[in-house]
Motif scaffolding. Structure first.
Motif, mmCIF file in Angstrom:
data_model
loop_
_atom_site.group_PDB
_atom_site.id
_atom_site.type_symbol
_atom_site.label_atom_id
_atom_site.label_comp_id
_atom_site.label_asym_id
_atom_site.label_seq_id
_atom_site.Cartn_x
_atom_site.Cartn_y
_atom_site.Cartn_z
ATOM 1 N N ARG A 1 2.697 10.001 -2.673
ATOM 2 C CA ARG A 1 1.565 10.883 -2.906
ATOM 3 C C ARG A 1 2.039 12.222 -3.462
ATOM 4 N NH1 ARG A 1 0.020 6.956 0.282
ATOM 5 N NH2 ARG A 1 -2.163 6.323 0.236
ATOM 6 N N LYS B 1 -12.841 8.344 8.271
ATOM 7 C CA LYS B 1 -11.397 8.315 8.042
ATOM 8 C C LYS B 1 -10.885 9.577 7.364
ATOM 9 C CE LYS B 1 -8.777 5.030 6.768
ATOM 10 N NZ LYS B 1 -8.069 3.926 6.120
ATOM 11 N N TYR C 1 -7.314 0.702 3.910
ATOM 12 C CA TYR C 1 -5.897 1.058 3.788
ATOM 13 C C TYR C 1 -5.634 2.456 3.234
ATOM 14 C CZ TYR C 1 -4.693 -3.654 5.151
ATOM 15 O OH TYR C 1 -4.538 -4.801 5.867
ATOM 16 N N THR D 1 -12.499 0.586 12.480
ATOM 17 C CA THR D 1 -12.048 0.497 11.085
ATOM 18 C C THR D 1 -12.871 -0.528 10.310
ATOM 19 O OG1 THR D 1 -10.502 -1.290 11.480
ATOM 20 C CG2 THR D 1 -9.705 0.976 11.874
ATOM 21 N N ARG E 1 -5.521 6.542 2.897
ATOM 22 C CA ARG E 1 -5.191 7.546 3.912
ATOM 23 C C ARG E 1 -6.091 8.768 3.772
ATOM 24 N NH1 ARG E 1 1.359 7.571 3.390
ATOM 25 N NH2 ARG E 1 1.654 5.327 3.692
ATOM 26 N N PRO E 2 -6.186 9.552 4.815
ATOM 27 C CA PRO E 2 -7.008 10.764 4.733
ATOM 28 C C PRO E 2 -6.674 11.581 3.492
ATOM 29 C CG PRO E 2 -6.308 10.415 6.980
ATOM 30 C CD PRO E 2 -5.630 9.354 6.158
ATOM 31 N N THR F 1 0.822 -1.217 0.000
ATOM 32 C CA THR F 1 0.000 0.000 0.000
ATOM 33 C C THR F 1 0.854 1.264 0.000
ATOM 34 O OG1 THR F 1 -0.116 0.131 2.392
ATOM 35 C CG2 THR F 1 -1.778 -1.228 1.305
ATOM 36 N N LYS F 2 2.153 1.069 -0.144
ATOM 37 C CA LYS F 2 3.044 2.238 -0.122
ATOM 38 C C LYS F 2 3.186 2.814 -1.520
ATOM 39 C CE LYS F 2 5.601 0.542 3.837
ATOM 40 N NZ LYS F 2 6.371 -0.667 4.139
ATOM 41 N N ASP G 1 -7.143 10.703 0.429
ATOM 42 C CA ASP G 1 -7.089 9.850 -0.773
ATOM 43 C C ASP G 1 -8.459 9.735 -1.436
ATOM 44 O OD1 ASP G 1 -4.412 9.348 -0.341
ATOM 45 O OD2 ASP G 1 -4.675 7.229 0.223
ATOM 46 N N ASP H 1 1.667 -3.052 4.501
ATOM 47 C CA ASP H 1 1.191 -1.692 4.756
ATOM 48 C C ASP H 1 2.323 -0.811 5.248
ATOM 49 O OD1 ASP H 1 -0.691 0.280 4.834
ATOM 50 O OD2 ASP H 1 -1.340 -0.174 6.882
#
Lengths: 224, 224, 224, 224, 224, 224
Positions: free
Chosen positions: A10, A104, A73, B204, A75-76, A6-7, A78, B224
């Motif tokens: 951004r 989230k 998974y 979550t 992030r805020p 998930t990396k 996204d 992750d």
């Protein structure tokens, strides 16, 4: 076994906010008429808009297992971008998951399949762009790629590309081009403001667009 | 000669009101993902909704003779359900017939062809769900079955089945299943309220949906 | 070399205003169910409406050179009618040109391709009817006929025909028929007002539409 | 738990063979213009045709578990009729299952989703009618009703109804009407043979169809 | 200025020939149900097939300048893959360019827009897969990327990926996966040959597919 | 009362035969990329072709009364051109009327709705171009214009215009332009024969199309 990471990188948050100031149409033009998704992908309500980094995920048609996983998974900020076979007859997202996204702080959802609970989505104000509104339920059976490039609405979307969407549709900007596209969008908006001011001041399309020599060069003779 | 009877058993009025409290999507799920019409059949305005016993009628495409007849024979609360060949290019219903329906206290209209006078329908508040909005006129030539089962939007609708429609679409519940589906819908709404509360409280998707074991069982490894 | 003349006879302004008082559906019926464009051509917003003389122009798909030219030569009140190959994936008109149109006092735009900047169009209140909303840009390469008959949405539109459009769609009235169609529309509206009053007064469809003898003649026997 | 019975009454074999002698169009007309499936459901090859008792089965879109099950339980001569959500982007049947069908002596397949291995189907001569040809694979996850009525191509098909299909499309005859429809089809074919003979002998459409009084009654005056 | 390089790595020629031996459907399944283009992209004639390295090119809709350029730069055996906006109403390729392709020994054409001169294409035997057959001409105005990844029919195609197409449709195999997919296809074909032999020998679907425990586990009870 | 005259000027028979020698695509290009009907209107069989004077007629959707009337009044060689609302779900023409047409020596049929009895049409060799193949029957209720201009497939067709159709589609040539278009078609065919000969002799697209300066002017740099 499928293994996903998930990396991903951004885009610069400042540049994302710069792009948010421009319409999807302006950005599409500013980057050379690229990145526009099929016009069938539309907001649930014309007042919805979004701008943020793409978090792409591949679902099987009529299956939202990977969409749930993506929500877990992402992030805020996204924007989850779902490729699910352009299938209209499935409602893969509704009020429950929208609450999960909003809790989230996610930036929105763009999907090439359907969604439901649209009155709740309107009330929540969570921006959703989809191919259809459909109540038909989905299954949770099939795993697939996440945070890898997907094609949605005829466009390749990679993790971290910038997604901008509004009443007119959805455009994707490559992460590495984002700053330059923001600058070009600014130029375009300034130019258009000048055109609009000129029209309001009474100047004609012939003058503002320089139509006469263009038409003459193409052999059009107009008797007025 | 075609002979039709307008007599059929209607569902329990209490159960109809119970079902009205649930969204079309909830009911569709609660009855095992059955009964959803094609998503192309949509409300004229997203604020429209209806719930009532189906009064089915078969029209020829571009012909609304039997729709008029159905309005004449339907009872207060009934929802007229028209099967007319899924033809988009006809406007078979407008403000005049909407006034007739409203004067009789009918519950609404669901049709697989087009309607018109939509601003009047909005003003009247009479709920109409159709495949299209189209001004093209219809003829009054062809008689056909009424108060017999019809297929609309890929679904069989029988006289007295319950039709529930809202912004997201249309679902049909078999009369004999209506009480049980209302109960199952109630359970589903309660469960979903719990999920939403959990999300708002910061839990979550992974927790609430129990994603981890499910994904592990299907062989998805997430870094992750 | 293509040579075009922008001179054509416009309809009587009084008749145009008479037609503006009737809905597109009423006019379509009043002229014998003729002149309705395909229902896929819709207003950007359901509150938009227009009525005026047609200023037809032929564009190549995904090319708005001739639309710009049409704006330059159309007269106040004219409705620009664009035939551009019924191509959905192009946004050939937006806020800049809408300002140009509004500054000139044009009556509106009807096009068989897409438009964009729809929130701006709503804010401006300039009436636009299109096949799609799409952000994809157009080129300015191809000259073509202007102020000659074009086919749009399956209908022939000639310079000076009257175009009337509202929430339900678009209808075209031949210039030479306009006065007669306005009169017939008036009759129809009066008749419909009578029907509506009858329904509100409690009369039935069977009575108002004279259903019983019609159905009997066609062999339908109803057991109620 | 879902419980299904595979027992149903099949139509008289003699009547099935009588119906096989008539085209799908003839049968559709002979039974009052009823029973025709949507024209999108077409033969894989225009030389394919079939006639036999319907063995209906409901599949989830993109899922062929119940189609396999139907092949296991259908009887020689049966035509499997699949309702699978009218989904074009799935190939739910190919050469392996076609061999299974042919080995059992099944009568053919009619489906509202896609099939594949079409060159093999041509070589085998097993008649298949589908909405699409598509290579995309299906899953085997969802159980559902079998030998119960389904809707396919807008038509209700019940176990034991007769399905007749040819180059032009697919028609369904209710089991209880089959003998009468065969007789009416015979009459129609005889009448049409008379018309064709008349045309070949030089008689005109005006004479054969009795056009002149019909047009006169409707107010059409033709100057020739 | 746009700069493109026509250099890219092609797949092993032996592997391309191995893949040519398998159908598009087999390859799609063998690589995990991936890589299938939308089913709307079909052969001009069902006897056409192709297999070769993808030479991707991006055209503007209704513009074949870059297709001509691709023909100039592609190598013998290459399959030109055109992304042109999924526009049906343009014929971007015909007999003249087909002769150019055949003279160079190109492997075929896959395009998401239209082609024409189809009788000539049949006579030449040059394999062409397209979204439509259309006579409408194209322009030669717009340059764009070549030998870079494009999306066609919902699938990403990169230079040197293997394209396999036949009567059923088109599938794309990533160059780096080609050998493994060929091996997996061989396994699948062998397994299917076994199933077919079993059916011809009289074994049932229940046995061959192991249906009974699967259905029991899913709660389906069949009374036969 | 509707009054129609069947008298109109037909094109020179020699010119019609000249145009028959060219493909629909060639003629479309030779007259400046005009006159091509929508690509959805296709031959029943790809070996069918026709060329002749248009005999236009307007039918109501799902109504073939005026088509029968047109067959009665058309002259040998005429091509009947039907505008019927682009409705796919009707079969308005079949073997009986095809025999009537053939007995009269008519040149063929082009229609924007459906036809049936396609195996018979193939056997008869009567050329038919339609939007669909559909068995659903039509009524004979509505009179309408004949031998007046109609729009079909987005194109205006006037009585006596020349209609040319083949495997690729349908094109219409205005009667007054027919001789000039035949001459231009001849030039185009000669030029294309030269291009094909050049390709077969080993010349490249770059040479034959003069690509290098064109691409350079547009700023495309190719590294080969």
């Amino acid at each position: 076994m499928i293994s996903v990471s998930t990396k991903f990188e951004r885009p610069d948050a400042v540049v994302v906010e710069q792009l948010r100031a421009f319409s999807s149409a302006t950005i599409h033009e500013a980057q050379g008429r690229l990145g526009a998704l099929d016009s069938a992908i539309k907001p649930v309500d014309h007042r919805m808009s979004l701008c943020g980094p793409a978090f792409p995920v591949q679902c099987a048609p009529r299956d939202n297992l990977m969409l749930q996983t993506a929500i877990a998974y992402a992030r805020p900020g996204d924007v989850i971008v779902v490729s699910a076979g352009a299938y209209e007859e499935a409602g893969s997202f509704g009020d429950v998951l929208a609450n999960a996204c909003q809790a989230k702080g996610l930036g929105g959802l763009v999907t090439d399949t359907g969604v439901r609970d649209t009155e709740d989505l309107r009330a929540l104000g969570f921006p959703v762009f989809s191919r259809s509104v459909c109540i038909k339920g989905t299954v949770k059976e099939t795993v697939g790629p996440m945070c890898e490039p997907v094609t949605v609405g005829g466009v390749l979307v990679r993790p971290g590309d910038v997604v901008r969407a509004d009443a007119d549709g959805v455009v994707v900007v490559r992460r590495e081009d984002a700053a330059q596209v923001a600058a070009a969008s600014k130029e375009r908006v300034n130019a258009e403001a000048g055109y609009i001011a000129a029209y309001r001041a009474g100047r004609t399309v012939t003058e503002v667009c320089g139509l006469a020599p263009l038409l003459a060069a193409k052999g059009l003779v107009i008797e007025d």
